[in-house]
Design an enzyme around this catalytic site. Structure first.
Site, PDB file in Angstrom:
ATOM      1  N   SER A 256       1.029  -1.308  -0.185  1.00 28.38           N
ATOM      2  CA  SER A 256       0.024   0.032  -0.001  1.00 28.38           C
ATOM      3  C   SER A 256       0.809   1.191  -0.203  1.00 28.38           C
ATOM      4  O   SER A 256       0.494   2.355  -0.158  1.00 28.38           O
ATOM      5  CB  SER A 256      -0.872   0.120   1.333  1.00 28.38           C
ATOM      6  OG  SER A 256      -1.553  -1.045   1.211  1.00 28.38           O
ATOM      7  N   ALA A 257       2.094   1.138   0.183  1.00 31.50           N
ATOM      8  CA  ALA A 257       3.088   2.210   0.437  1.00 31.50           C
ATOM      9  C   ALA A 257       2.859   3.496   1.196  1.00 31.50           C
ATOM     10  O   ALA A 257       3.092   4.514   1.036  1.00 31.50           O
ATOM     11  CB  ALA A 257       3.253   2.952  -1.280  1.00 31.50           C
ATOM     12  N   ILE A 258       2.276   2.856   2.248  1.00 27.08           N
ATOM     13  CA  ILE A 258       2.102   3.779   3.515  1.00 27.08           C
ATOM     14  C   ILE A 258       2.934   3.943   4.488  1.00 27.08           C
ATOM     15  O   ILE A 258       3.657   2.567   4.997  1.00 27.08           O
ATOM     16  CB  ILE A 258       0.694   3.304   4.196  1.00 27.08           C
ATOM     17  CG1 ILE A 258      -0.478   2.981   3.322  1.00 27.08           C
ATOM     18  CG2 ILE A 258       0.305   4.299   5.427  1.00 27.08           C
ATOM     19  CD1 ILE A 258      -0.834   4.146   2.346  1.00 27.08           C
TER      20      ILE A 258
ATOM     21  N   GLU B 118       6.269  -8.463   7.765  1.00 24.95           N
ATOM     22  CA  GLU B 118       5.176  -8.165   7.261  1.00 24.95           C
ATOM     23  C   GLU B 118       4.823  -6.484   7.303  1.00 24.95           C
ATOM     24  O   GLU B 118       5.735  -5.935   8.075  1.00 24.95           O
ATOM     25  CB  GLU B 118       3.916  -8.892   7.639  1.00 24.95           C
ATOM     26  CG  GLU B 118       3.691  -9.100   9.156  1.00 24.95           C
ATOM     27  CD  GLU B 118       2.698  -9.958   9.453  1.00 24.95           C
ATOM     28  OE1 GLU B 118       1.674 -10.141   8.489  1.00 24.95           O
ATOM     29  OE2 GLU B 118       2.565 -10.375  10.699  1.00 24.95           O
TER      30      GLU B 118
ATOM     31  N   HIS C 176       3.293   4.070   7.880  1.00 21.60           N
ATOM     32  CA  HIS C 176       2.094   4.171   9.078  1.00 21.60           C
ATOM     33  C   HIS C 176       2.514   5.075  10.230  1.00 21.60           C
ATOM     34  O   HIS C 176       3.766   5.011  10.401  1.00 21.60           O
ATOM     35  CB  HIS C 176       1.664   2.725   9.279  1.00 21.60           C
ATOM     36  CG  HIS C 176       1.126   1.867   8.719  1.00 21.60           C
ATOM     37  ND1 HIS C 176       0.099   1.950   8.154  1.00 21.60           N
ATOM     38  CD2 HIS C 176       1.596   0.906   7.623  1.00 21.60           C
ATOM     39  CE1 HIS C 176      -0.459   1.171   7.078  1.00 21.60           C
ATOM     40  NE2 HIS C 176       0.674   0.217   6.899  1.00 21.60           N
TER      41      HIS C 176
ATOM     42  N   CYS D 196       4.892   2.172 -25.172  1.00 23.53           N
ATOM     43  CA  CYS D 196       6.315   2.066 -24.737  1.00 23.53           C
ATOM     44  C   CYS D 196       7.030   0.650 -24.647  1.00 23.53           C
ATOM     45  O   CYS D 196       8.101   0.664 -24.781  1.00 23.53           O
ATOM     46  CB  CYS D 196       6.610   3.267 -23.676  1.00 23.53           C
ATOM     47  SG  CYS D 196       6.200   2.363 -22.112  1.00 23.53           S
TER      48      CYS D 196
ATOM     49  N   CYS E 152       2.399   8.335 -21.669  1.00 27.54           N
ATOM     50  CA  CYS E 152       1.478   8.502 -20.464  1.00 27.54           C
ATOM     51  C   CYS E 152       2.203   9.266 -19.478  1.00 27.54           C
ATOM     52  O   CYS E 152       1.651  10.083 -18.735  1.00 27.54           O
ATOM     53  CB  CYS E 152       1.048   7.393 -19.751  1.00 27.54           C
ATOM     54  SG  CYS E 152       0.115   6.069 -21.165  1.00 27.54           S
TER      55      CYS E 152
HETATM   56  C1  LIG Z   1      -0.366  -6.509   0.489  1.00 32.66           C
HETATM   57  C2  LIG Z   1       0.634  -5.618   1.120  1.00 32.66           C
HETATM   58  C3  LIG Z   1       0.324  -4.538   1.762  1.00 32.66           C
HETATM   59  C4  LIG Z   1       1.458  -3.689   2.346  1.00 32.66           C
HETATM   60  N1  LIG Z   1       1.241  -2.587   2.918  1.00 32.66           N
HETATM   61  C5  LIG Z   1       2.178  -1.857   3.461  1.00 32.66           C
HETATM   62  C6  LIG Z   1       2.127  -0.275   3.891  1.00 32.66           C
HETATM   63  O1  LIG Z   1       1.390   0.217   3.509  1.00 32.66           O
HETATM   64  N2  LIG Z   1       3.076  -0.100   4.821  1.00 32.66           N
HETATM   65  C7  LIG Z   1       4.149  -0.821   5.190  1.00 32.66           C
HETATM   66  O2  LIG Z   1       4.940  -0.460   6.119  1.00 32.66           O
HETATM   67  N3  LIG Z   1       4.261  -2.093   4.848  1.00 32.66           N
HETATM   68  C8  LIG Z   1       3.345  -2.845   4.040  1.00 32.66           C
HETATM   69  N4  LIG Z   1       3.501  -3.971   3.721  1.00 32.66           N
HETATM   70  C9  LIG Z   1       4.582  -4.711   4.207  1.00 32.66           C
HETATM   71  C10 LIG Z   1       5.885  -4.443   3.284  1.00 32.66           C
HETATM   72  O3  LIG Z   1       5.767  -4.527   2.007  1.00 32.66           O
HETATM   73  C11 LIG Z   1       7.013  -5.532   3.770  1.00 32.66           C
HETATM   74  O4  LIG Z   1       7.116  -5.653   5.085  1.00 32.66           O
HETATM   75  C12 LIG Z   1       8.387  -5.399   3.199  1.00 32.66           C
HETATM   76  O5  LIG Z   1       8.318  -4.822   1.819  1.00 32.66           O
HETATM   77  C13 LIG Z   1       9.114  -6.678   3.394  1.00 32.66           C
HETATM   78  O6  LIG Z   1      10.226  -6.140   2.725  1.00 32.66           O
HETATM   79  P1  LIG Z   1      11.567  -7.327   2.735  1.00 32.66           P
HETATM   80  O7  LIG Z   1      12.608  -6.948   2.116  1.00 32.66           O
HETATM   81  O8  LIG Z   1      11.607  -7.943   4.093  1.00 32.66           O
HETATM   82  O9  LIG Z   1      10.870  -8.666   1.801  1.00 32.66           O
HETATM   83  P2  LIG Z   1      10.638  -8.707   0.186  1.00 32.66           P
HETATM   84  O10 LIG Z   1      10.537  -7.365  -0.403  1.00 32.66           O
HETATM   85  O11 LIG Z   1       9.989  -9.786  -0.060  1.00 32.66           O
HETATM   86  O12 LIG Z   1      12.182  -8.990  -0.080  1.00 32.66           O
HETATM   87  C14 LIG Z   1      13.002 -10.347  -0.097  1.00 32.66           C
HETATM   88  C15 LIG Z   1      13.838 -10.592  -1.222  1.00 32.66           C
HETATM   89  O13 LIG Z   1      14.626 -12.007  -0.769  1.00 32.66           O
HETATM   90  C16 LIG Z   1      14.642 -12.355  -1.885  1.00 32.66           C
HETATM   91  N5  LIG Z   1      14.828 -13.944  -1.575  1.00 32.66           N
HETATM   92  C17 LIG Z   1      13.884 -15.007  -1.078  1.00 32.66           C
HETATM   93  N6  LIG Z   1      14.568 -15.885  -1.052  1.00 32.66           N
HETATM   94  C18 LIG Z   1      15.931 -15.965  -1.395  1.00 32.66           C
HETATM   95  C19 LIG Z   1      16.886 -16.827  -1.479  1.00 32.66           C
HETATM   96  N7  LIG Z   1      16.804 -18.108  -1.122  1.00 32.66           N
HETATM   97  N8  LIG Z   1      18.174 -16.304  -1.890  1.00 32.66           N
HETATM   98  C20 LIG Z   1      18.316 -15.066  -2.395  1.00 32.66           C
HETATM   99  N9  LIG Z   1      17.123 -14.166  -2.138  1.00 32.66           N
HETATM  100  C21 LIG Z   1      16.148 -14.564  -1.751  1.00 32.66           C
HETATM  101  C22 LIG Z   1      13.475 -12.139  -2.582  1.00 32.66           C
HETATM  102  O14 LIG Z   1      13.256 -12.561  -4.154  1.00 32.66           O
HETATM  103  C23 LIG Z   1      13.182 -10.894  -2.209  1.00 32.66           C
HETATM  104  O15 LIG Z   1      13.699  -9.925  -3.157  1.00 32.66           O
HETATM  105  C24 LIG Z   1       2.675  -4.542   2.760  1.00 32.66           C
HETATM  106  C25 LIG Z   1       3.018  -5.757   2.301  1.00 32.66           C
HETATM  107  C26 LIG Z   1       1.846  -6.410   1.314  1.00 32.66           C
HETATM  108  C27 LIG Z   1       2.209  -7.631   0.945  1.00 32.66           C
END
Ligand SMILES: Cc1cc2nc3c(=O)[nH]c(=O)nc-3n(C[C@H](O)[C@H](O)[C@H](O)COP(=O)(O)OP(=O)(O)OC[C@H]3O[C@@H](n4cnc5c(N)ncnc54)[C@H](O)[C@@H]3O)c2cc1C
Length: 473
Positions: free
Chosen positions: A46-48, A332, A50, A437, A397
């Protein structure tokens, strides 16, 4: 090469940790299984930013969220990332729900959220005229914001790279061995310490080394994204009272002037299933309607979904879980808001353990790719005079030029796919969703990367846009 630390996962968490650790004097790498950073949950949310009233008081989620919210404006200024402190409202439609609203308010105060207040339905409609007449009160959090999750993740990665961090792509870590007091990943990357930021797969990485097992449950959230014609319908992020499934369905502007509604919360087993479903889209539309009157459904330009990495414990896992193995797991929501704080927290944890000192010289800022669309006439003309490719508009766009696309490809780490370009400079993000594009962007990618156009992927390996050339007889 023996690294001091390797981060597994190039989402916003891994990149935020990489940036902070890159300020210290150590040899650092980040390994990502996809061909680019920002390929997991960080690309679809959601890109918020919070405010921090949702999470249980005292939890790491609450602490990281509140601190991340405080750090975000300066970080976005330093890295030239699109961010707006637009404030949020949690709507209450019935007096019988007021105790739940007050509970959120009290929790926010206990978590240290500043400027929170409960306002009446009339006050809500004064600041947001499109809000339903049925709203009786709302929790107003002026410190909430919106950010571009792509720009944030890419800029963190670029800043880490500028400070000497090595990036490896298309490398899924599946095997970790302990050898001579070091770790060996996939039989070829040697490191003293590992930082697990693998998102949905952080349980798999953790379980390779630790006795206590984690279980990450994917929870899918579908969204509808609206055309920029909807700009201004709502200025603030509009929530409803949270449910057992999460923060519920929101209506929000994005930093780029679109409107977004969603997400759903569907429990899945498949960690790679990001297909939207009609049932989820119908649910978010019908749930959003009571919040905002006359949502213009004919202005939806696309739908997408993201997967939350829910760990059964319910909190972020930020600790040294085995000797020289550090988890940043179960990130999460509010993981995006918390990223600046998680980056600092994890970097300090690692630096303190090994007594790493900050480098005498490092960069903590990064310049964004010039954005023609947002420039005045004179600045545009000046840029085009220096490099005429900025005058060749490729995405109509979003008004993205060939010069900007080339910049996206030449950044470190740079775009190697259509989505990599799209997420860095928005070519293909507009009303036609790349209809016009895409072929041109593919040609530019092929030319810059010295590949055949058939080799250009939409995103991950094997997602080629073209299968081959047709023979015309
Ligand atoms: C629907 C939804 C709504 C959300 N809204 C919000 C919001 O509004 N505000 C907010 O604060 N948070 C929000 N979140 C939470 C936020 O998006 C996540 O907490 C955050 O993006 C997590 O980042 P990350 O780097 O931990 O995980 P990810 O972005 O998933 O990165 C993990 C990376 O690890 C890589 N990886 C996995 N396994 C391996 C492996 N074995 N070897 C090498 N690389 C690997 C993956 O490819 C990935 O690129 C939301 C999440 C969702 C799904």
């Amino acid at each position: 090469m023996l690294y001091d630390a390797i981060i597994i996962g190039g989402g916003v968490t891994g990149c935020a940790i990489a940036r902070e650790l890159s300020f210290y004097d150590l040899k650092l790498a980040l390994i990502e299984k996809e061909e680019d950073v920002c390929s997991g949950s960080s690309k679809a949310n959601s890109a918020i930013v919070h405010a921090g009233f949702d999470a249980e008081t005292g939890s790491l989620k609450a602490k990281m969220n509140v601190k991340g919210n405080l750090l975000m404006p300066q970080l976005c200024e330093d890295l030239e990332v699109s961010y707006k402190q637009n404030g949020s409202l949690v709507l209450c439609f019935d007096e019988k729900d007021r105790p739940a609203l007050m509970e959120l308010y009290e929790r926010g105060l206990a978590n240290g959220v500043e400027e929170l207040k409960v306002i009446s339905g009339d006050e809500v409609r004064q600041i947001e005229p499109a809000i339903s007449q049925n709203v009786v009160a709302a929790l107003y959090a002026p410190t909430a914001g919106i950010v571009c999750p792509f720009e944030l993740t890419f800029s963190l990665a670029e800043n880490a790279a500028a400070n000497g961090t090595d990036f490896y792509f298309n490398e899924a870590i599946t095997k970790i061995e302990r050898k001579d007091g070091h770790y060996v990943l996939n039989g070829k990357f040697e490191t003293k310490a590992i930082i697990n930021a693998a998102g949905l797969y952080s349980d798999m990485i953790h379980n390779l080394l630790c006795e206590d097992k984690l279980h990450i449950q994917p929870k899918k959230g579908d969204y509808c994204l609206f055309d920029k014609e909807t700009t201004g319908l709502v200025e603030k992020t509009i929530f409803q009272l949270p449910t057992a499934a999460g923060k519920g369905v929101l209506v929000t502007p994005t930093v780029h002037g679109n409107m977004l509604i969603g997400p759903s919360a569907t429990v899945l087993d498949d960690k790679d299933n990001t297909a939207t479903t009609q049932a989820d889209l119908d649910m978010i539309i019908s749930t959003a309607k009571p919040s905002v009157e006359n949502i213009p459904l004919n202005k939806v330009i696309t739908s997408f979904s993201g997967l939350r990495a829910h760990e059964k414990g319910g909190d972020f896992i930020l600790k040294e879980s085995a000797e020289d193995f550090f988890d940043a797991a179960g990130i999460e929501s509010p993981g995006l808001s918390s990223a600046p704080a998680i980056g600092q927290y994890m970097a300090e944890m690692v630096a303190n353990k090994y007594n790493y000192k900050k480098k005498t010289e490092y960069v903590s800022t990064r310049e964004a790719i010039p954005c023609l669309r947002e420039m005045d006439k004179e600045s545009r003309a000046e840029l085009i005079k220096k490099n005429p490719l900025y005058g060749n508009i490729i995405c109509r766009c979003e008004e993205i030029s060939e010069g900007e696309i080339i910049d996206a490809i030449r950044r470190k780490p740079g775009a190697v796919s259509l989505d990599g370009v799209k997420r860095r400079v928005r070519a293909g993000m507009g009303r036609c969703q790349g209809g016009f594009c895409s072929p041109k962007v593919m040609e530019i990618l092929a030319r810059e990367l010295k590949l055949e156009v058939e080799d250009i992927n939409k995103n991950s390996k094997g997602s080629n846009m073209l299968l081959g050339k047709m023979e015309v007889k």
